[in-house]
Design a protein around this motif. Structure first.
Motif, mmCIF file in Angstrom:
data_model
loop_
_atom_site.group_PDB
_atom_site.id
_atom_site.type_symbol
_atom_site.label_atom_id
_atom_site.label_comp_id
_atom_site.label_asym_id
_atom_site.label_seq_id
_atom_site.Cartn_x
_atom_site.Cartn_y
_atom_site.Cartn_z
ATOM 1 N N PRO A 178 7.903 5.034 3.162
ATOM 2 C CA PRO A 178 6.636 4.673 3.407
ATOM 3 C C PRO A 178 5.622 4.912 2.307
ATOM 4 O O PRO A 178 5.874 5.913 1.454
ATOM 5 N N VAL A 179 4.646 4.062 2.163
ATOM 6 C CA VAL A 179 3.913 4.154 0.969
ATOM 7 C C VAL A 179 2.279 4.006 1.332
ATOM 8 O O VAL A 179 2.119 3.399 2.257
ATOM 9 N N LEU A 180 1.435 4.403 0.383
ATOM 10 C CA LEU A 180 0.165 4.258 0.526
ATOM 11 C C LEU A 180 -0.184 3.106 -0.745
ATOM 12 O O LEU A 180 0.210 3.079 -1.613
ATOM 13 N N ALA A 181 -1.106 2.057 -0.147
ATOM 14 C CA ALA A 181 -1.428 1.120 -1.095
ATOM 15 C C ALA A 181 -3.019 0.707 -1.170
ATOM 16 O O ALA A 181 -3.669 0.681 -0.172
ATOM 17 N N ALA A 182 -3.515 0.504 -2.484
ATOM 18 C CA ALA A 182 -5.104 0.372 -2.276
ATOM 19 C C ALA A 182 -5.400 -0.656 -3.313
ATOM 20 O O ALA A 182 -4.806 -0.994 -4.259
ATOM 21 N N ASP A 183 -6.404 -1.707 -2.950
ATOM 22 C CA ASP A 183 -6.607 -2.642 -3.874
ATOM 23 C C ASP A 183 -8.143 -2.489 -4.110
ATOM 24 O O ASP A 183 -8.953 -2.609 -3.189
ATOM 25 N N VAL A 184 -8.576 -1.959 -5.189
ATOM 26 C CA VAL A 184 -9.776 -1.699 -5.639
ATOM 27 C C VAL A 184 -10.601 -2.893 -5.951
ATOM 28 O O VAL A 184 -10.234 -3.442 -7.099
ATOM 29 N N GLY A 185 -11.712 -3.236 -5.267
ATOM 30 C CA GLY A 185 -12.540 -4.483 -5.754
ATOM 31 C C GLY A 185 -13.798 -4.057 -6.219
ATOM 32 O O GLY A 185 -14.222 -2.913 -6.297
ATOM 33 N N GLY A 186 -14.488 -5.236 -6.897
ATOM 34 C CA GLY A 186 -15.839 -4.769 -7.348
ATOM 35 C C GLY A 186 -16.872 -4.210 -6.370
ATOM 36 O O GLY A 186 -17.602 -3.241 -6.678
ATOM 37 N N THR A 187 -16.793 -4.430 -4.992
ATOM 38 C CA THR A 187 -17.576 -3.969 -4.166
ATOM 39 C C THR A 187 -17.080 -3.241 -3.004
ATOM 40 O O THR A 187 -17.531 -2.395 -2.608
#
Lengths: 318, 318
Positions: A12-21
């Motif tokens: 099990p993992v945590l995932a994030a996608d950081v965008g400009g806004t």
């Protein structure tokens, strides 16, 4: 998400996608199920942005089912990002230069972690689970707020300090709009979804919500909208033709917000690419994983850096 | 040869570089010395051209000192050439499609042999002994009768059926001259040495001997010559900027006949590339091995396919 995908059994993992806004955050459970990511505003660009982003991610993640069991973290980041060093080389939108995200993320979460370029993370997801599945030589072009390609050679990402695939910053119109890179008339400043909306606003004097609205106006015969849409498609076709000739990839997958235009984009784009490069057919495909591809790619990366021998029954995370 | 190079000790080999009009043939001895290659006309394009070429090579080679001791053969071939299968995919100038040169050469010479693309052979020579020495990610652009790039990723040639690097066939001027590929206004039809001479002849009504003469006329103020020279440099700069953005190579080496223009080419070319792609500096270098680079590259390939355990004292070749 355009298509529902699962990652299969694993950590099990945590995932994030950081965008400009906006930042998207999701948890993948042991079965590989990834629910719709939560979306939170990305903290504005200032010297503390990198730390603020990590706090934002962990605060939002706390409410997600399964967060207490995650064994690794994957974070996709915008701008020029060098996966080999896990360093954010440059983000105009978020105002950083040379930030060691790899160390920051590992210190913050105290877990194995991987940081990746948002475009290459989305491309990895398309390669493993989407439109580029089974291919080894492929370029995945994201056309959204910005334009960049992720290039895979023999199945491996071609990174080169984070600069490979930055075709959005080649000038296609020397008299064009200013670009965040400091130049004028770059592909990104001409043909990104954001540029299409901006250029139409300037040409018509009417503000629009985005490229989708410009396309709708073009469909109903608005001249300025038609002109701007077709100049954007031409510029993209030129960039893709150059990429196709250089790399001879098995396919070029186009994703990002603009790809949602479907046939209005892909029809004239294929014609434009073929007209510009005839020696070898260029296979264009539409990305399949939609706007969550970056989170899915970050999750794939996190899965790969989770320690395999670790039990799946560990107690709650501090 | 612009620079005298040696290959160092190894097997004596025969090397040939087959061009559209002329074939260069050389023998490399045990010490690695390569003398000035002999030049013979390439047999004209007809169905028997591949066989006629091999006969031409062996007839010319018979007179070269050391030929009776060669242990392997390397042949560089023009057009679209697939090293992985050793197949000549297409040559417009010499009129072939899908010729299995690997088998032909081995049968003809009864020796270990390797066939390579002329541009990638020249690039291999620059990589091992010339301007790209020590680099792993590099594009070597040959601008002569045609235009093509050899791309190396992590020190390995990026071939892809022979189509990778065929940037000469991207359209840069839709209203431009016809190109052998069937399209119009390709980079090759605009900016190759041959195209520069042809375009000047058409614009001025005066025939010239080659691009060198166009450059000389441009220097003495001839307007048509200046216009054609600078449009060629612009087109090359655009192609190089796209290649630089896609691959982020450590350097882009430019060779072929046009590179002999020196600063008249490289000065404005660097300015043009930098103006079109600012995100990351593009390092342009001039090829060092001159017009014999293809023969040297073929010799390097032959050296690598010679059987290492074979004695160096064998009798004369039948």
């Amino acid at each position: 998400m355009t298509e529902q995908v699962g990652l299969g059994p694993g950590a099990p993992v945590l995932a994030a996608d950081v965008g400009g806004t906006e930042t998207k955050i999701g948890v993948v459970d042991e079965s590989g199920h990834i629910g719709p990511p939560v979306r939170v505003p990305t903290p504005p660009g200032d010297p503390d942005t990198p730390t603020a982003i990590l706090k934002t991610i962990s605060e939002a993640a706390r409410d997600l089912p399964g967060f207490d069991r995650v064994e690794a973290v994957g974070v996709a980041l915008p701008g020029v990002f060098d996966e080999d060093r896990e360093v954010g080389v440059w983000s105009e939108n978020l105002g950083w230069r040379d930030v060691d995200f790899g160390s920051l993320v590992r210190e913050h979460f105290r877990l194995p972690a991987v940081c990746a370029h948002d475009v290459r993370a989305a491309a990895l997801a398309e390669l493993r689970l989407g439109a580029a599945r089974g291919l080894r030589d492929v370029a995945v072009l994201t056309v959204g707020t910005g334009i960049a390609a992720a290039i895979f050679v023999d199945g491996r990402p071609h990174v080169r300090g984070g600069y490979a695939g930055e075709i959005g910053h080649v000038v296609v119109d020397p008299a064009g709009e200013p670009c965040p890179c400091g130049n004028r008339g770059c592909l990104e400043a001409t043909a990104s979804a954001a540029a299409i909306a901006r250029r139409y606003g300037k040409a018509s004097g009417e503000a629009v919500t985005g490229a989708r609205e410009v396309l709708e106006r073009a469909r109903s015969g608005d001249r300025a909208a038609k002109m701007i849409w077709s100049s954007a498609v031409d510029a993209l076709a030129s960039g893709i033709a150059h990429l196709s000739a250089a790399m001879a990839p098995q396919a070029i997958v186009v994703g990002g917000g603009l790809s949602e235009a479907g046939e209005d984009l892909f029809g004239p784009l294929q014609v434009g690419v073929d007209a510009r490069f005839r020696l070898r057919p260029t296979r264009l495909s539409r990305a399949r994983l939609g706007e969550d591809a970056g989170v899915i790619g970050a999750a794939i990366g996190a899965r790969e850096c989770a320690i395999p021998s670790r039990g799946r029954e560990g107690g709650p995370r501090p």
